[in-house]
Enzyme design. Structure first.
Site, mmCIF file in Angstrom:
data_model
loop_
_atom_site.group_PDB
_atom_site.id
_atom_site.type_symbol
_atom_site.label_atom_id
_atom_site.label_comp_id
_atom_site.label_asym_id
_atom_site.label_seq_id
_atom_site.Cartn_x
_atom_site.Cartn_y
_atom_site.Cartn_z
ATOM 1 N N ASP A 114 69.748 -9.348 51.670
ATOM 2 C CA ASP A 114 69.511 -7.899 51.730
ATOM 3 C C ASP A 114 70.002 -7.184 50.461
ATOM 4 O OD1 ASP A 114 68.232 -7.653 54.210
ATOM 5 O OD2 ASP A 114 70.128 -7.590 55.308
ATOM 6 N N THR A 142 67.562 -11.104 62.313
ATOM 7 C CA THR A 142 67.689 -9.650 62.295
ATOM 8 C C THR A 142 68.551 -9.193 63.457
ATOM 9 O OG1 THR A 142 66.456 -7.586 62.048
ATOM 10 C CG2 THR A 142 65.432 -9.244 63.453
ATOM 11 N N ALA A 149 77.594 2.844 55.829
ATOM 12 C CA ALA A 149 78.571 1.746 55.857
ATOM 13 C C ALA A 149 78.167 0.739 56.936
ATOM 14 C CB ALA A 149 79.971 2.292 56.112
ATOM 15 N N ASN A 208 80.150 8.029 54.101
ATOM 16 C CA ASN A 208 79.603 7.741 55.428
ATOM 17 C C ASN A 208 79.989 8.825 56.425
ATOM 18 O OD1 ASN A 208 78.102 5.899 57.072
ATOM 19 N ND2 ASN A 208 80.006 5.369 58.112
ATOM 20 N N ARG A 209 79.117 9.030 57.427
ATOM 21 C CA ARG A 209 79.404 10.012 58.488
ATOM 22 C C ARG A 209 80.777 9.721 59.095
ATOM 23 N NH1 ARG A 209 75.531 9.960 63.648
ATOM 24 N NH2 ARG A 209 76.293 7.818 63.676
ATOM 25 N N LYS A 234 72.847 -10.762 63.153
ATOM 26 C CA LYS A 234 73.222 -11.023 61.751
ATOM 27 C C LYS A 234 74.669 -11.503 61.584
ATOM 28 C CE LYS A 234 69.900 -8.268 59.177
ATOM 29 N NZ LYS A 234 69.698 -7.292 58.107
#
Ligand SMILES: NC(=O)c1ccc[n+]([C@@H]2O[C@H](COP(=O)([O-])OP(=O)(O)OC[C@H]3O[C@@H](n4cnc5c(N)ncnc54)[C@H](OP(=O)(O)O)[C@@H]3O)[C@@H](O)[C@H]2O)c1
Length: 289
Positions: free
Chosen positions: A107, A67, A132, A154-155, A71
């Site tokens: 995932d 995690t 994203a 996405n922002r 990753k």
């Protein structure tokens, strides 16, 4: 299960990992099937990643979950990557077999399986994916294979565009990027079949926030919010209230874990046992329902 001299170990490595649900989920599954395996959590800092991986190999550890923040970085320490992990550029699962480390990413398949298991068709659909970041990248790789049309909002629009440029190298489906703005959402959600929130908007403690105004949601939409704290986000509540189908982030968590479990054990995962264990632990941790 009694821990003996033959017990093998699986583990999650990351920083932090104390609140991970993976140990309870996997230990419940190992116990249910009577497998001689235990699952533990190891806090591993970025500086210690290489020695931790070498140690896992020397100790005969069977499998790892990986995690944040490792990753991407773990890839440099593996012998092989499966096709999906290579395409996504991130690994959340490692199998250690015959001294060789192979990296996988479960995932995205976890997210798509959660949709399928809830009766949601993903082929020949229009999917709008918000975000994203790491999770969005994994989900986008699978969504691009399923959907006729994939829109990534996405922002930071540039991050969505980078992801789309990467996906376009491999997939024929119509894929485009855009800003996570009300105007774009309004246009793209009108004829969308599936909306996936893979941003952290709405996550505890910001439980009153949603990335999508309620009046843009409609009953023909299926909404999956991958956040699982709270168990039901504002977005999920709003979606339910307009009659949309809702799939929870807990289901994605369980199915990504189920795929990792199968990679390590070659056994069909007891998904219901894993989900019950994760839910019990979340409630113990005081998750916001
Ligand atoms: N259910 C599961 O199995 C599962 C698995 C993994 C993660 N998660 C959850 O998924 C969420 C995302 O995780 P991740 O690992 O992908 O995180 P990440 O890599 O840090 O990405 C975060 C994403 O959220 C966006 N974002 C953050 N704050 C925002 C804001 N205020 N307004 C709009 N967009 C914002 C970021 O946009 P920018 O690019 O503009 O920064 C980015 O797209 C987290 O809540 C995590 O708990 C669930």
């Amino acid at each position: 299960m009694e821990v003996s001299g033959k017990t093998r170990v699986c583990a999650i490595i990351g920083d932090p990992v104390e609140h991970s649900l993976s140990p309870v989920m996997h230990n419940a599954a190992f116990g249910f099937l009577g497998l001689n395996l235990v699952y533990v959590a190891f806090t591993v800092t970025a500086k210690e990643l290489q020695t931790a991986v070498l140690g896992a190999k020397s100790l005969g550890i069977r499998g790892l979950n990986v995690t944040m923040p490792h990753k991407n970085a773990i890839i440099n320490h593996l012998d092989k990557l499966d096709k999906t992990a290579e395409a996504i550029g991130a690994v959340n699962t490692v199998l250690i077999e015959d001294g060789k480390l192979t990296g996988y990413n479960t995932d995205g398949v976890g997210a798509i399986t959660a949709l399928h298991e809830n009766g949601v068709k993903t082929e020949e659909t229009k999917i709008v994916l918000l975000g994203a970041g790491g999770s969005a990248q994994a989900i986008a790789y699978h969504a691009a294979q399923e959907a006729d049309e994939l829109v990534i909002l996405n922002r930071t629009t540039k991050n969505a565009q980078l992801l789309v440029d990467e996906l376009r190298k491999s997939f024929d489906s119509k894929i485009k990027a855009g800003a996570l703005s009300v105007d774009v959402l309004k246009k793209e959600l009108k004829d969308a079949d599936i909306l996936v929130n893979a941003t952290s908007v709405g996550m505890h403690p910001n439980v009153d926030q949603s990335p999508v105004p309620k009046d843009l949601l409609h009953p023909d939409l299926c909404v999956m919010d991958i956040i699982y704290n709270p168990l039901e986000t504002k977005l999920a509540k709003d979606a339910k209230s307009v009659g949309a189908k809702v799939v929870s982030g807990l289901d994605m968590l369980v199915y990504q874990g189920a795929v990792s479990f199968e990679i390590w054990t070659n056994c069909p995962p007891p998904v219901d046992v894993m989900k019950k264990a994760a839910l019990t632990k979340l409630k113990e941790q005081g998750v916001h329902v």
